[in-house]
Motif scaffolding. Structure first.
Motif, mmCIF file in Angstrom:
data_model
loop_
_atom_site.group_PDB
_atom_site.id
_atom_site.type_symbol
_atom_site.label_atom_id
_atom_site.label_comp_id
_atom_site.label_asym_id
_atom_site.label_seq_id
_atom_site.Cartn_x
_atom_site.Cartn_y
_atom_site.Cartn_z
ATOM 1 N N ILE A 43 62.899 -1.205 46.661
ATOM 2 C CA ILE A 43 61.441 -1.149 46.617
ATOM 3 C C ILE A 43 60.944 0.294 46.650
ATOM 4 C CG2 ILE A 43 59.308 -1.843 47.757
ATOM 5 C CD1 ILE A 43 60.839 -4.244 48.906
ATOM 6 N N LEU A 44 61.336 1.036 47.680
ATOM 7 C CA LEU A 44 60.776 2.373 47.903
ATOM 8 C C LEU A 44 61.474 3.447 47.074
ATOM 9 C CD1 LEU A 44 58.810 4.209 49.479
ATOM 10 C CD2 LEU A 44 60.589 4.430 51.227
ATOM 11 N N HIS A 45 62.786 3.493 47.148
ATOM 12 C CA HIS A 45 63.509 4.626 46.587
ATOM 13 C C HIS A 45 63.808 4.470 45.102
ATOM 14 C CE1 HIS A 45 64.096 6.587 50.470
ATOM 15 N NE2 HIS A 45 64.247 5.371 50.958
ATOM 16 N N ARG A 46 63.651 3.254 44.561
ATOM 17 C CA ARG A 46 63.856 3.094 43.125
ATOM 18 C C ARG A 46 62.528 2.791 42.428
ATOM 19 N NH1 ARG A 46 68.390 -0.239 45.033
ATOM 20 N NH2 ARG A 46 70.153 1.178 45.327
ATOM 21 N N GLU A 47 61.961 1.639 42.727
ATOM 22 C CA GLU A 47 60.806 1.213 41.941
ATOM 23 C C GLU A 47 59.561 2.052 42.231
ATOM 24 O OE1 GLU A 47 62.205 -3.412 41.218
ATOM 25 O OE2 GLU A 47 60.420 -3.018 42.436
ATOM 26 N N ILE A 48 59.210 2.215 43.495
ATOM 27 C CA ILE A 48 58.019 3.023 43.807
ATOM 28 C C ILE A 48 58.223 4.465 43.354
ATOM 29 C CG2 ILE A 48 56.670 4.007 45.712
ATOM 30 C CD1 ILE A 48 56.813 1.325 47.102
ATOM 31 N N ALA A 49 59.415 4.999 43.573
ATOM 32 C CA ALA A 49 59.682 6.369 43.130
ATOM 33 C C ALA A 49 59.509 6.499 41.619
ATOM 34 C CB ALA A 49 61.085 6.795 43.551
ATOM 35 N N ALA A 50 59.978 5.509 40.856
ATOM 36 C CA ALA A 50 59.843 5.554 39.400
ATOM 37 C C ALA A 50 58.379 5.497 38.979
ATOM 38 C CB ALA A 50 60.620 4.401 38.770
ATOM 39 N N LEU A 51 57.587 4.683 39.658
ATOM 40 C CA LEU A 51 56.162 4.594 39.337
ATOM 41 C C LEU A 51 55.450 5.912 39.624
ATOM 42 C CD1 LEU A 51 55.532 1.033 40.787
ATOM 43 C CD2 LEU A 51 55.335 1.678 38.370
ATOM 44 N N ARG A 52 55.783 6.523 40.742
ATOM 45 C CA ARG A 52 55.138 7.788 41.093
ATOM 46 C C ARG A 52 55.547 8.906 40.139
ATOM 47 N NH1 ARG A 52 56.143 10.417 45.105
ATOM 48 N NH2 ARG A 52 54.065 11.322 45.417
ATOM 49 N N GLU A 53 56.790 8.900 39.706
ATOM 50 C CA GLU A 53 57.241 9.918 38.757
ATOM 51 C C GLU A 53 56.453 9.848 37.453
ATOM 52 O OE1 GLU A 53 61.421 9.435 38.255
ATOM 53 O OE2 GLU A 53 61.905 10.110 40.287
ATOM 54 N N ARG A 54 55.996 8.649 37.085
ATOM 55 C CA ARG A 54 55.208 8.472 35.866
ATOM 56 C C ARG A 54 53.720 8.771 36.128
ATOM 57 N NH1 ARG A 54 56.292 5.147 31.274
ATOM 58 N NH2 ARG A 54 58.478 5.217 31.900
ATOM 59 N N GLY A 55 53.358 9.070 37.374
ATOM 60 C CA GLY A 55 51.977 9.429 37.689
ATOM 61 C C GLY A 55 51.096 8.286 38.118
ATOM 62 N N HIS A 56 51.678 7.101 38.403
ATOM 63 C CA HIS A 56 50.871 5.956 38.816
ATOM 64 C C HIS A 56 50.594 6.005 40.318
ATOM 65 C CE1 HIS A 56 51.244 4.360 34.839
ATOM 66 N NE2 HIS A 56 52.556 4.249 34.918
ATOM 67 N N GLN A 57 49.506 5.388 40.726
ATOM 68 C CA GLN A 57 49.114 5.319 42.130
ATOM 69 C C GLN A 57 49.652 4.030 42.745
ATOM 70 O OE1 GLN A 57 44.793 5.647 41.758
ATOM 71 N NE2 GLN A 57 44.913 7.763 42.459
ATOM 72 N N VAL A 58 50.236 4.151 43.941
ATOM 73 C CA VAL A 58 50.865 3.003 44.592
ATOM 74 C C VAL A 58 50.240 2.788 45.971
ATOM 75 C CG1 VAL A 58 53.016 2.029 45.485
ATOM 76 C CG2 VAL A 58 53.041 3.377 43.369
ATOM 77 N N VAL A 59 49.843 1.542 46.225
ATOM 78 C CA VAL A 59 49.481 1.090 47.569
ATOM 79 C C VAL A 59 50.636 0.224 48.046
ATOM 80 C CG1 VAL A 59 47.820 -0.183 48.971
ATOM 81 C CG2 VAL A 59 47.028 1.098 46.961
ATOM 82 N N TYR A 60 51.197 0.571 49.186
ATOM 83 C CA TYR A 60 52.417 -0.107 49.653
ATOM 84 C C TYR A 60 52.111 -0.856 50.937
ATOM 85 C CZ TYR A 60 57.428 -0.581 50.829
ATOM 86 O OH TYR A 60 58.678 -1.060 51.133
#
Length: 382
Positions: free
Chosen positions: A17-34
């Motif tokens: 969840i955190l180290h793969r998927e959320i990290a990938a979303l943030r690298e693309r510049g997307h905003q994440v609420v967790y």
């Protein structure tokens, strides 16, 4: 995009969840609420995320966690482009919530990330009375079919496709291989990384550690089920092994480098037969020879890439003998470490798949905006 990621079961520092998927979303510049059980797990949100604290769903009573999750989805769901759910329990929060979003005219793309074979996993829940397991398995399968009609699905394993009518994309639990070559495997320390339970071989780890002492020490990293926690704590206190407890993924992976072997002593359980243990891929990526029980996908990795040894289920003596063989045979130890890392880099590196994951979510948002429904997904053929 703005994405709301929700779990009430998994640890907030969960690697997928955190180290793969959320990290990938943030690298693309997307905003994440967790949204996750931060307080219950005694951790705080990473400073680069907007964190929402939820109760933890555990044992028989999960109502408080589901009530909080339902309220969160009702309040925040219309503010985001994607809702990414990581627990089958969260499907129970959706019937009224989906209708509310549609009435508001602001329904996000809702995605269920399927981590495991939920129905098979029920047979391993000690808190669940045996008489309830068959009807609950049937209920889970019905819920999965309903979810397939109304949600987008991501699967963690190819084998999970058989549970569904349509073909769904697979986002596998690959590891992020360190860029720098890891230290070569030593001869005096083996590691275990992952959650600990009886079915995952917690008691076998302790027995293996006793057989290896004092020449080789066993380091165990991971949270434990309540029924084995005190046993592990006593083994740690008595010096049988070193139990670090849960460590954040980045700190846990740091402990792998230079280990003689990585252990995966899963028992023969239905929920494990179709899953590739992530720990095995992480051992390979960090240049650590693998010692695994014959879980089908783990054994297939070891045998195909010659990156370790396979031992029988529930046989600590065989596990200890495999470790001693690796310690005594320098050529075998170095070869299996090298081949495992080469395979991880070429075939199981998350960096090669992270973009696909983000592309999927972005594509679904575009499709929804264009009026393409879930029912339009590719039908299963054959």
């Amino acid at each position: 995009m703005r994405i709301l990621v929700v779990t009430v079961v998994h640890h907030p520092e969960d690697a997928r969840i955190l180290h793969r998927e959320i990290a990938a979303l943030r690298e693309r510049g997307h905003q994440v609420v967790y949204a996750a059980p931060f307080s219950a797990r005694e951790v705080v949100p990473r400073p680069y995320l907007e964190g929402v604290d939820l109760p933890r769903a555990t044992g028989r009573d999960r109502r408080a966690a589901l009530r909080s999750a339902r309220a969160l989805l009702a309040e925040r769901g219309t503010e985001v482009d994607v809702v990414l759910l990581h627990d089958p329990e969260l499907l129970l929060t959706l019937p009224g919530t989906l209708r509310r979003w549609r009435r508001a005219g602001a329904a996000p793309v809702t995605v269920w990330d399927v981590h495991e074979d939920t129905a098979a996993a029920l047979t391993m829940k000690a808190w669940l009375p045996k008489a309830l397991r068959p009807p609950l398995r049937s209920a889970v399968r019905a819920a999965e079919r309903l979810a397939e009609r109304h949600l987008r699905l991501l699967l963690a394993e190819d084998a999970y496709q058989a549970r569904f009518r349509r073909v769904h994309p697979v986002v596998p639990n690959f590891a992020t291989a360190p860029a720098d070559p890891p230290a070569p495997p030593g001869t005096d320390r083996v590691v275990y990384l992952g959650h600990l339970s009886r079915a995952r071989g917690a008691l076998d780890l302790i027995a293996t550690a006793r057989l290896l002492a004092p020449d080789v020490r066993v380091e165990v990293i991971g949270a434990a089920d309540p029924d084995v926690r005190h046993i592990l704590a006593r083994a740690d206190r008595d010096g049988v092994l070193r139990w670090h407890g849960f460590l954040p993924n980045d700190r846990a992976l740091h402990r792998l480098s230079g280990a003689l072997a990585g252990l995966s002593l899963l028992h023969d359980q239905p929920n494990y037969r179709h899953s590739r243990p992530t720990k095995v891929v992480e051992y390979m990526a960090h240049g650590v020879p693998v010692v695994t029980t014959p879980n089908p996908l783990a054994a297939e990795l070891v045998e195909r890439y010659d990156c370790g040894l396979v031992v029988p289920y529930e046989d600590p003596r065989a596990a200890a003998e495999a470790v001693r063989r690796l310690a005594a045979d320098t050529e075998l130890r170095l070869r299996t470490a090298r081949l495992g890392r080469e395979a991880a880099l070429s075939a199981f590196d998350w960096q090669d798949r992270s973009a696909e994951f983000v592309d999927l979510l972005e594509g679904w948002v575009k499709e929804e905006s264009a009026g393409v429904t879930v029912a339009g997904d590719e039908a299963r053929t054959g």
